[in-house]
Write a protein that holds these residues in place. Structure first.
Motif, mmCIF file in Angstrom:
data_model
loop_
_atom_site.group_PDB
_atom_site.id
_atom_site.type_symbol
_atom_site.label_atom_id
_atom_site.label_comp_id
_atom_site.label_asym_id
_atom_site.label_seq_id
_atom_site.Cartn_x
_atom_site.Cartn_y
_atom_site.Cartn_z
ATOM 1 N N LEU A 139 0.821 -1.214 0.000
ATOM 2 C CA LEU A 139 0.000 0.000 0.000
ATOM 3 C C LEU A 139 0.855 1.265 0.000
ATOM 4 O O LEU A 139 0.600 2.197 -0.772
ATOM 5 C CB LEU A 139 -0.914 0.003 1.227
ATOM 6 C CG LEU A 139 -1.846 1.206 1.389
ATOM 7 C CD1 LEU A 139 -2.786 1.346 0.195
ATOM 8 C CD2 LEU A 139 -2.637 1.088 2.684
ATOM 9 N N MET A 140 1.884 1.288 0.829
ATOM 10 C CA MET A 140 2.718 2.480 0.937
ATOM 11 C C MET A 140 3.735 2.590 -0.202
ATOM 12 O O MET A 140 3.895 3.663 -0.801
ATOM 13 C CB MET A 140 3.459 2.483 2.281
ATOM 14 C CG MET A 140 2.554 2.497 3.477
ATOM 15 S SD MET A 140 1.437 3.933 3.473
ATOM 16 C CE MET A 140 0.515 3.618 4.971
ATOM 17 N N GLY A 141 4.418 1.496 -0.495
ATOM 18 C CA GLY A 141 5.438 1.529 -1.538
ATOM 19 C C GLY A 141 4.853 1.745 -2.924
ATOM 20 O O GLY A 141 5.224 2.679 -3.637
ATOM 21 N N CYS A 142 3.908 0.865 -3.290
ATOM 22 C CA CYS A 142 3.274 1.002 -4.603
ATOM 23 C C CYS A 142 2.414 2.258 -4.650
ATOM 24 O O CYS A 142 2.286 2.900 -5.697
ATOM 25 C CB CYS A 142 2.423 -0.225 -4.911
ATOM 26 S SG CYS A 142 3.371 -1.754 -5.087
ATOM 27 N N GLY A 143 1.828 2.614 -3.496
ATOM 28 C CA GLY A 143 1.027 3.830 -3.434
ATOM 29 C C GLY A 143 1.853 5.065 -3.740
ATOM 30 O O GLY A 143 1.407 5.972 -4.445
ATOM 31 N N ALA A 144 3.076 5.095 -3.221
ATOM 32 C CA ALA A 144 3.964 6.224 -3.513
ATOM 33 C C ALA A 144 4.318 6.258 -4.992
ATOM 34 O O ALA A 144 4.360 7.327 -5.614
ATOM 35 C CB ALA A 144 5.234 6.118 -2.675
ATOM 36 N N ALA A 145 4.555 5.072 -5.576
ATOM 37 C CA ALA A 145 4.903 5.004 -7.002
ATOM 38 C C ALA A 145 3.788 5.583 -7.860
ATOM 39 O O ALA A 145 4.037 6.337 -8.812
ATOM 40 C CB ALA A 145 5.182 3.549 -7.396
ATOM 41 N N ILE A 157 -4.141 6.051 -12.741
ATOM 42 C CA ILE A 157 -4.059 4.794 -13.482
ATOM 43 C C ILE A 157 -2.887 3.962 -12.972
ATOM 44 O O ILE A 157 -1.800 4.473 -12.751
ATOM 45 C CB ILE A 157 -3.873 5.057 -14.990
ATOM 46 C CG1 ILE A 157 -5.068 5.851 -15.526
ATOM 47 C CG2 ILE A 157 -3.727 3.753 -15.752
ATOM 48 C CD1 ILE A 157 -4.913 6.272 -16.974
ATOM 49 N N GLY A 158 -3.126 2.666 -12.805
ATOM 50 C CA GLY A 158 -2.054 1.762 -12.420
ATOM 51 C C GLY A 158 -2.034 1.459 -10.934
ATOM 52 O O GLY A 158 -2.628 2.171 -10.118
ATOM 53 N N THR A 159 -1.327 0.384 -10.575
ATOM 54 C CA THR A 159 -1.209 -0.036 -9.178
ATOM 55 C C THR A 159 0.250 -0.211 -8.762
ATOM 56 O O THR A 159 0.540 -0.855 -7.773
ATOM 57 C CB THR A 159 -1.955 -1.362 -8.964
ATOM 58 O OG1 THR A 159 -1.473 -2.340 -9.911
ATOM 59 C CG2 THR A 159 -3.451 -1.194 -9.123
ATOM 60 N N GLY A 160 1.165 0.355 -9.551
ATOM 61 C CA GLY A 160 2.582 0.214 -9.221
ATOM 62 C C GLY A 160 3.119 -1.167 -9.498
ATOM 63 O O GLY A 160 4.063 -1.622 -8.850
ATOM 64 N N ALA A 161 2.503 -1.868 -10.448
ATOM 65 C CA ALA A 161 2.918 -3.231 -10.764
ATOM 66 C C ALA A 161 4.301 -3.246 -11.411
ATOM 67 O O ALA A 161 4.696 -2.296 -12.090
ATOM 68 C CB ALA A 161 1.910 -3.893 -11.707
#
Length: 230
Positions: A16-22, A108-112
């Protein structure tokens, strides 16, 4: 059961935090400030969770770390399997929350993770991505095994900080090539929501990190001071 749930919560927070920041920063491999911000978010997430749940589960929140710990003889096969299961569940939960939040904001996107474009007409090769994930995961897991060992003279009180900083370092280098996974649980959830090539190439971010974790365990067995004393 508490340690399994702790791993689930910790992995959820990491995604949540890492990908959220991305996603929030619009991480782009050509924009240094967004890369640094994303790298810091992942590293700080690990530091925060290390001090929140480290005393409960050891705060692996990463199947590659769990595999390395298991192969190093520090946990049972049952715990290894259950840790991995709950880490993946946590990663999916984190990605689900992120998807709901970002969709409502029109992002758009989820940091995948995916193979990154080096220029407009070429992306890093499958082999290059696989090697990057294997090598950088190996380095990261080796830091984890060393920082948490009771045999190398390092103090475990600062293990969480060392591990978090190592993850920042790995991201700073590897984001340019794969978006940096070094963690299958971090990759599975976001890929399920993002689909496309992120889902097609997901195997790279499972096989590479797990192989890297196993390699790190092998290296640690060779250099572990406890092994030398025997």
């Amino acid at each position: 059961m508490k340690k399994y749930l702790a791993e689930m919560v910790g992995t959820m927070v990491l995604v949540l935090m890492g990908c959220g920041a991305a996603v929030s920063l619009g991480c782009n491999v050509t924009d240094a400030e967004t890369v640094v911000g994303t790298a810091m978010a992942f590293g700080l997430s690990v530091v925060a969770m290390a001090y929140a749940i480290g005393g409960i589960s050891g705060c692996h929140i990463n199947p590659a770390i769990t595999l390395g710990v298991y192969l190093s003889g520090r946990m049972s096969r049952k715990d290894c399997g259950m840790y991995m299961l709950y880490q993946v569940i946590g990663g999916i939960l984190g990605a689900t929350i992120l998807y709901i939040v970002t969709s409502s904001a029109g992002l758009i996107g989820t940091g995948a993770n995916d193979l990154q474009a080096i220029n407009e007409v070429q992306t890093i090769s499958v082999l290059g991505g696989l090697v990057a994930e294997l090598v950088f995961t190996c380095v990261f897991v080796l830091v984890v095994l060393g920082a948490t060992a009771k045999t190398n003279g390092a103090t475990n009180n600062f293990a969480g900080l060392a591990i978090g900083l190592a993850l920042v370092l790995v991201h700073l280098v590897c984001i340019r090539y794969t978006g940096t996974s070094v963690n299958p649980a971090r990759s599975i959830g976001p890929a399920l929501y993002q689909g496309g090539t992120a889902l097609t190439n997901l195997w790279i971010f499972i096989v590479g990190p797990l192989a890297g974790g196993a390699l790190a365990a092998g290296i640690w067995k060779v250099i572990d001071p406890a092994e030398k004393k025997k």
